[in-house]
Design an enzyme around this catalytic site. Structure first.
Site, PDB file in Angstrom:
ATOM      1  N   SER A 193       0.823  -1.222  -0.011  1.00  0.00           N
ATOM      2  CA  SER A 193       0.136  -0.277   0.146  1.00  0.00           C
ATOM      3  C   SER A 193       0.979   1.260  -0.101  1.00  0.00           C
ATOM      4  CB  SER A 193      -0.703   0.152   1.275  1.00  0.00           C
ATOM      5  OG  SER A 193      -1.349   1.371   1.586  1.00  0.00           O
ATOM      6  N   TYR A 235      -2.144  -1.337  10.548  1.00  0.00           N
ATOM      7  CA  TYR A 235      -1.883  -1.476   8.886  1.00  0.00           C
ATOM      8  C   TYR A 235      -0.729  -0.883   8.439  1.00  0.00           C
ATOM      9  CZ  TYR A 235      -3.950  -1.116   4.145  1.00  0.00           C
ATOM     10  OH  TYR A 235      -4.207  -1.063   2.936  1.00  0.00           O
TER      11      TYR A 235
HETATM   12  P1  NAD Z   1     -11.272  -6.216   0.055  1.00  0.00           P
HETATM   13  O1  NAD Z   1     -11.829  -6.168   1.489  1.00  0.00           O
HETATM   14  O2  NAD Z   1     -12.117  -6.047  -1.194  1.00  0.00           O
HETATM   15  O3  NAD Z   1     -10.876  -7.536  -0.331  1.00  0.00           O
HETATM   16  C1  NAD Z   1      -9.965  -8.160   0.822  1.00  0.00           C
HETATM   17  C2  NAD Z   1      -9.973  -9.523   0.565  1.00  0.00           C
HETATM   18  O4  NAD Z   1      -9.219 -10.424   1.449  1.00  0.00           O
HETATM   19  C3  NAD Z   1     -11.077 -10.463   0.315  1.00  0.00           C
HETATM   20  O5  NAD Z   1     -11.263 -11.432  -0.616  1.00  0.00           O
HETATM   21  C4  NAD Z   1     -11.348 -10.972   1.698  1.00  0.00           C
HETATM   22  O6  NAD Z   1     -12.276 -11.911   1.844  1.00  0.00           O
HETATM   23  C5  NAD Z   1      -9.900 -11.539   2.071  1.00  0.00           C
HETATM   24  N1  NAD Z   1      -9.696 -11.780   3.241  1.00  0.00           N
HETATM   25  C6  NAD Z   1      -9.825 -10.826   4.414  1.00  0.00           C
HETATM   26  N2  NAD Z   1      -9.410 -11.660   5.575  1.00  0.00           N
HETATM   27  C7  NAD Z   1      -8.930 -12.682   5.183  1.00  0.00           C
HETATM   28  C8  NAD Z   1      -8.316 -13.875   6.077  1.00  0.00           C
HETATM   29  N3  NAD Z   1      -8.623 -13.797   7.347  1.00  0.00           N
HETATM   30  N4  NAD Z   1      -8.036 -15.001   5.252  1.00  0.00           N
HETATM   31  C9  NAD Z   1      -8.274 -14.895   3.860  1.00  0.00           C
HETATM   32  N5  NAD Z   1      -8.648 -14.058   3.095  1.00  0.00           N
HETATM   33  C10 NAD Z   1      -9.041 -12.868   3.874  1.00  0.00           C
HETATM   34  O7  NAD Z   1     -10.024  -5.368   0.117  1.00  0.00           O
HETATM   35  P2  NAD Z   1      -9.169  -4.893  -0.957  1.00  0.00           P
HETATM   36  O8  NAD Z   1      -9.033  -3.030  -1.053  1.00  0.00           O
HETATM   37  O9  NAD Z   1      -9.281  -5.445  -2.401  1.00  0.00           O
HETATM   38  O10 NAD Z   1      -7.787  -5.166  -0.480  1.00  0.00           O
HETATM   39  C11 NAD Z   1      -6.869  -5.936  -1.113  1.00  0.00           C
HETATM   40  C12 NAD Z   1      -5.340  -5.698  -0.722  1.00  0.00           C
HETATM   41  O11 NAD Z   1      -5.156  -4.288  -1.134  1.00  0.00           O
HETATM   42  C13 NAD Z   1      -5.355  -5.685   0.944  1.00  0.00           C
HETATM   43  O12 NAD Z   1      -3.994  -5.869   1.197  1.00  0.00           O
HETATM   44  C14 NAD Z   1      -5.185  -3.917   0.949  1.00  0.00           C
HETATM   45  O13 NAD Z   1      -4.432  -3.614   2.275  1.00  0.00           O
HETATM   46  C15 NAD Z   1      -4.471  -3.506  -0.124  1.00  0.00           C
HETATM   47  N6  NAD Z   1      -4.930  -2.068  -0.496  1.00  0.00           N
HETATM   48  C16 NAD Z   1      -6.102  -1.800  -0.697  1.00  0.00           C
HETATM   49  C17 NAD Z   1      -6.175  -0.382  -1.139  1.00  0.00           C
HETATM   50  C18 NAD Z   1      -7.389   0.332  -1.135  1.00  0.00           C
HETATM   51  O14 NAD Z   1      -7.815   1.259  -1.389  1.00  0.00           O
HETATM   52  N7  NAD Z   1      -8.447  -0.509  -1.275  1.00  0.00           N
HETATM   53  C19 NAD Z   1      -5.244   0.404  -0.871  1.00  0.00           C
HETATM   54  C20 NAD Z   1      -4.003   0.158  -0.786  1.00  0.00           C
HETATM   55  C21 NAD Z   1      -3.723  -1.568  -0.345  1.00  0.00           C
END
Ligand code: NAD
Length: 260
Positions: free
Chosen positions: A142, A155
């Site tokens: 991130s 985080y």
């Molecule tokens: P999201 O909530 O849409 O998806 C998260 C995924 O992780 C889902 O498939 C969920 O089921 C899975 N998950 C959660 N807990 C879990 C567990 N204990 N075991 C297995 N799977 C689990 O979130 P997202 O925004 O798509 O995030 C995905 C990645 O991107 C994360 O690592 C997040 O930190 C990173 N990220 C997101 C953003 C953003 O703005 N959305 C920005 C930077 C980084």
């Protein structure tokens, strides 16, 4: 039309039932990779959308907090597809709270899911990748792997940690055909961020659209969300031959967030 260049390879994407993980899985499947899906929630829909691209899938519901379940998932992937060629460590959760009130069990969950799970999948995937002398490990960090924000202690700690893990993995594989890099998105409008938009709308008594603008305006000069498709294209690039010597980078796609 050129042959999809990842045909015959297998990509395992943790947390791929929604959001960025599903976007990355889709981009890799569009290049012909078979996909191991993981995550909670509506996995059947995710699986169908990937299968519609003409590749095979395996879903495994391992909880990324649990090393034994991660081991089971990696074994199931190897049994079904021979080995994991592309590992995408993407599963992640967020919890927003000041340090002194931060629930200790939430701290443990964020560190386990956002950081330790990548150590476990990586240690289990590396031997076969090294033997094949080809592999790609892509860690979804991130912009919070590069800079901090208040009330996101677990985080930010986990994401800085995964950037460190990325560098060490890249160094330990530097003379092989295995590479490891991190992707550092800014705001991406997924369920994880929608929760923060909802919280902002409620706190400021404003609409969903206004809350999105406030959120972007605080951090992201482009005033645009990055999309899972854009992140998918970067993951695909890491897998091309042009990415052979891209090692240990933390590549932000953050609308200028970290440039400030
Ligand atoms: P999201 O909530 O849409 O998806 C998260 C995924 O992780 C889902 O498939 C969920 O089921 C899975 N998950 C959660 N807990 C879990 C567990 N204990 N075991 C297995 N799977 C689990 O979130 P997202 O925004 O798509 O995030 C995905 C990645 O991107 C994360 O690592 C997040 O930190 C990173 N990220 C997101 C953003 C953003 O703005 N959305 C920005 C930077 C980084």
């Amino acid at each position: 039309m050129t042959t999809p260049f990842l045909k015959g390879k297998t990509a395992l994407v943790t947390g791929s039932t929604s959001g960025i993980g599903l976007g990355l899985a889709t981009a890799l499947a569009q290049q012909g990779a078979h996909i191991v899906l993981n995550g909670f929630g509506a996995y059947a829909e995710a699986e169908q959308s990937i299968q519609a691209l003409g590749v095979q899938t395996l879903y495994h519901g391992a909880d990324m907090r649990k090393p034994t379940e991660i081991e089971d998932m990696m074994q199931a992937a190897a049994q079904r597809f021979g080995q994991v060629d592309i590992l995408v460590n993407n599963a992640g959760i967020q919890h927003v709270c000041a340090i002194e009130n931060f629930p200790t069990e939430k701290w443990d969950d964020v560190i386990a899911i956002n950081l330790s799970s990548a150590f476990h999948t990586t240690r289990l995937a590396l031997p076969a990748m090294k033997k094949a002398n080809w592999g790609r490990i892509i860690n979804v960090a991130s912009v919070h792997g590069l800079v901090g924000s208040a009330e996101k202690s677990a985080y930010v700690a986990a994401k800085h940690g995964i950037v460190g893990l990325t560098k060490v993995t890249a160094l330990e594989t530097a003379t092989t055909g295995v590479t490891c890099n991190a992707i550092c998105p800014g705001w991406v409008l997924t369920p994880l961020v929608q929760q923060q938009v909802d919280a902002k709308a409620a706190a400021l008594n404003i609409s969903n659209e206004e809350a999105k603008r406030v959120l972007l305006g605080e951090k992201e000069p482009s005033m645009q969300f990055t999309t899972p498709e854009e992140l998918g294209a970067l993951a695909v690039f890491f897998c091309t031959a042009a990415g052979n010597n891209v090692r240990g980078v933390a590549w932000n796609m953050d609308g200028g967030w970290a440039a400030q």
